[in-house]
Design an enzyme around this catalytic site. Structure first.
Site, short mmCIF file in Angstrom:
data_model
loop_
_atom_site.label_atom_id
_atom_site.label_comp_id
_atom_site.label_asym_id
_atom_site.label_seq_id
_atom_site.Cartn_x
_atom_site.Cartn_y
_atom_site.Cartn_z
N HIS A 33 0.82 -1.21 0.00
CA HIS A 33 0.00 0.00 0.00
C HIS A 33 0.86 1.26 0.00
O HIS A 33 0.45 2.29 0.52
CB HIS A 33 -0.99 0.00 1.16
CG HIS A 33 -2.10 -1.01 0.97
ND1 HIS A 33 -3.34 -0.67 0.51
CD2 HIS A 33 -2.13 -2.35 1.15
CE1 HIS A 33 -4.10 -1.76 0.43
NE2 HIS A 33 -3.39 -2.80 0.81
N THR A 34 2.04 1.16 -0.57
CA THR A 34 2.87 2.37 -0.71
C THR A 34 2.60 3.06 -2.05
O THR A 34 2.85 4.26 -2.17
CB THR A 34 4.38 2.02 -0.67
OG1 THR A 34 4.63 1.00 -1.64
CG2 THR A 34 4.80 1.53 0.71
N GLY A 122 -7.77 -14.45 -9.12
CA GLY A 122 -8.17 -14.36 -7.72
C GLY A 122 -7.10 -14.85 -6.75
O GLY A 122 -7.38 -15.13 -5.60
N SER A 127 -3.93 -10.99 -12.27
CA SER A 127 -4.32 -11.44 -13.61
C SER A 127 -5.00 -10.30 -14.35
O SER A 127 -4.99 -10.26 -15.59
CB SER A 127 -5.23 -12.66 -13.52
OG SER A 127 -6.35 -12.39 -12.73
N ASP A 172 0.72 -3.00 -10.03
CA ASP A 172 0.41 -4.20 -10.81
C ASP A 172 0.80 -4.04 -12.28
O ASP A 172 1.51 -4.86 -12.85
CB ASP A 172 -1.08 -4.56 -10.70
CG ASP A 172 -1.54 -4.65 -9.25
OD1 ASP A 172 -0.68 -4.84 -8.37
OD2 ASP A 172 -2.75 -4.54 -9.00
C1 GLA Z 1 -3.36 -4.12 -4.87
C2 GLA Z 1 -3.36 -2.91 -5.80
C3 GLA Z 1 -1.97 -2.29 -5.91
C4 GLA Z 1 -1.39 -2.01 -4.51
C5 GLA Z 1 -1.53 -3.25 -3.63
C6 GLA Z 1 -1.12 -2.99 -2.20
O1 GLA Z 1 -2.59 -5.16 -5.41
O2 GLA Z 1 -3.81 -3.32 -7.08
O3 GLA Z 1 -2.01 -1.12 -6.67
O4 GLA Z 1 -2.00 -0.90 -3.93
O5 GLA Z 1 -2.86 -3.74 -3.61
O6 GLA Z 1 0.23 -2.68 -2.12
#
Ligand code: GLA
Length: 383
Positions: A33-34, A122, A127, A172
């Site tokens: 969550h950075t 999931g 994905s 991601d």
């Molecule tokens: C999910 C979100 C990412 C990121 C993570 C936590 O995977 O898609 O953008 O915020 O949570 O690090």
């Protein structure tokens, strides 16, 4: 997989694809969550992907098929509404087309499309980013467009944020886009800027998917996002990446308890990412592993995005020979744990952890062995 894709494409569309592309899933290595707080994150593109095949159609219709869904879904060239129900998977490629169009990038008119995946959906391995990026590469190629990789990544994120409706950060799509074999992708999310960090030899990834997810996971993600922005506002900085531990401590009494806890996780986690980069460059996997465990503890205590299943897996992995470190990977609130291990950890250790989990929770986790692999790419362009 390319041959299987061509075979499946022929079975559904009656001809071969002109274009084949591929984009990998990702592991969030450290930096929880950075991303939407403007901080750094490290991730690995993995050797599991989504492949997309595409052949243009002169009649302007768009026919979407996927090995994982019934179909195909047949859309007219002016149909850009969000799909629902069993067709909602189409929102990923459709969202990419809309993002391209809204960014002023030409899109292909009609086409036959087929997606094939060996990336479990999931499982917290993104994905969705993989299908967005593989689709985007195929669409760009079909439309005769070429964009820098940063733009490819941004288009995937835009599709996810604006069309699919998930307020994710750049992790991601950035990792899927910039992956490199035997390397981690380092993203400075404020830029964003993308670089790679070599993984010391003998680094293995294991992913344990619990298949247990909080029912409200999307809502909880959005709530954490809001709490982080609120903490930044009270501290008096644009984003939490701008807050030092001293600034956070000084603001503690002015922050709600939950805003303080979320900010505490993010501020500490940002420091851990940079420490992990230094330890990786020094080849010190033991030190990297300690940071992974510390990240998980911080998720559990401060960010409160862990679960009993994830905690149990991390605790079971900790004493295993060859395991350097383990932590929840991705958004959390259930999902998967990833472990960094040497060759000394293998099927025997995996079996022990899975058995213990079965005895405790009555089901086995899915286990996947992964290596860091190259990012999204065009595979072939036929006649
Ligand atoms: C999910 C979100 C990412 C990121 C993570 C936590 O995977 O898609 O953008 O915020 O949570 O690090």
């Amino acid at each position: 997989m390319t041959d299987t894709l061509i075979e499946r494409f022929r079975a559904i569309h009656g001809r071969a694809p002109e274009i084949v592309s591929r984009a990998p899933g990702r592991i969030e290595f450290i930096g929880n969550h950075t991303d939407y707080n403007g901080g750094p994150v490290l991730g690995a593109a993995i050797d599991r992907s989504v492949w997309v095949g595409l052949a243009r159609r002169p009649d302007g219709r768009r026919r979407f098929a996927s090995d994982a869904h019934s179909g195909p879904v047949d859309l007219a060239s002016d149909a850009f509404e969000r799909a629902t129900g069993t067709q909602s998977w189409v929102n990923y490629p459709l969202g990419v087309l809309v993002a391209m169009r809204d960014s002023g990038i030409g899109i292909p008119a009609g086409f036959d499309y087929m997606a094939l995946s060996n990336l479990p959906a999931g499982a917290g391995l993104s994905s969705s980013a993989a299908i967005e990026l593989s689709s985007c590469i195929a669409f760009l190629e079909a439309a005769g467009q070429s964009v820098p990789r940063e733009v490819l990544v941004a288009l995937g994120k835009r599709a996810e944020n604006e069309f699919v409706g998930i307020p994710c950060g750049i992790l991601d799509q950035g990792v899927s886009g910039f992956g490199k074999r035997d390397h981690l992708v380092h993203i400075d999310c404020r830029g964003p800027t993308f670089t790679t960090v070599p993984l010391p030899a003998g680094s293995n990834f294991w992913v344990f998917n619990t298949h247990v997810r909080h029912a409200l996971v999307d809502g909880l993600y959005a709530e954490r996002h809001r709490e982080c922005l609120e903490a930044a506002r009270v501290i008096g900085v644009p984003l939490l990446v701008d807050a030092t531990p001293a600034m956070l401590a000084a603001a503690e009494t002015r922050l709600s308890r939950s805003a303080y806890k979320r900010a505490r996780h993010v501020v500490d986690e940002i420091a851990r990412v940079e420490q992990a980069v230094a330890a990786l460059l020094a080849g010190d996997l033991a030190a990297v592993g300690k940071l992974l465990f510390a990240s998980h503890r911080s998720s559990r205590t401060w960010f409160e995005n862990s679960s009993p299943e994830l905690d149990f897996l991390v605790e079971s992995l900790e004493p295993e020979k060859g395991v350097y470190g383990a932590r929840l990977t991705g958004g959390g609130f259930g999902g998967a744990v990833m472990a960094l291990a040497s060759e000394a950890f293998g099927e025997e250790g995996v079996g022990r952890v899975a058995e213990a989990y079965l005895a405790r929770f009555g089901a086995r986790p899915d286990v996947l062995h992964a290596r860091a692999d190259d990012g999204a790419a065009l595979i072939s362009r036929g006649p």
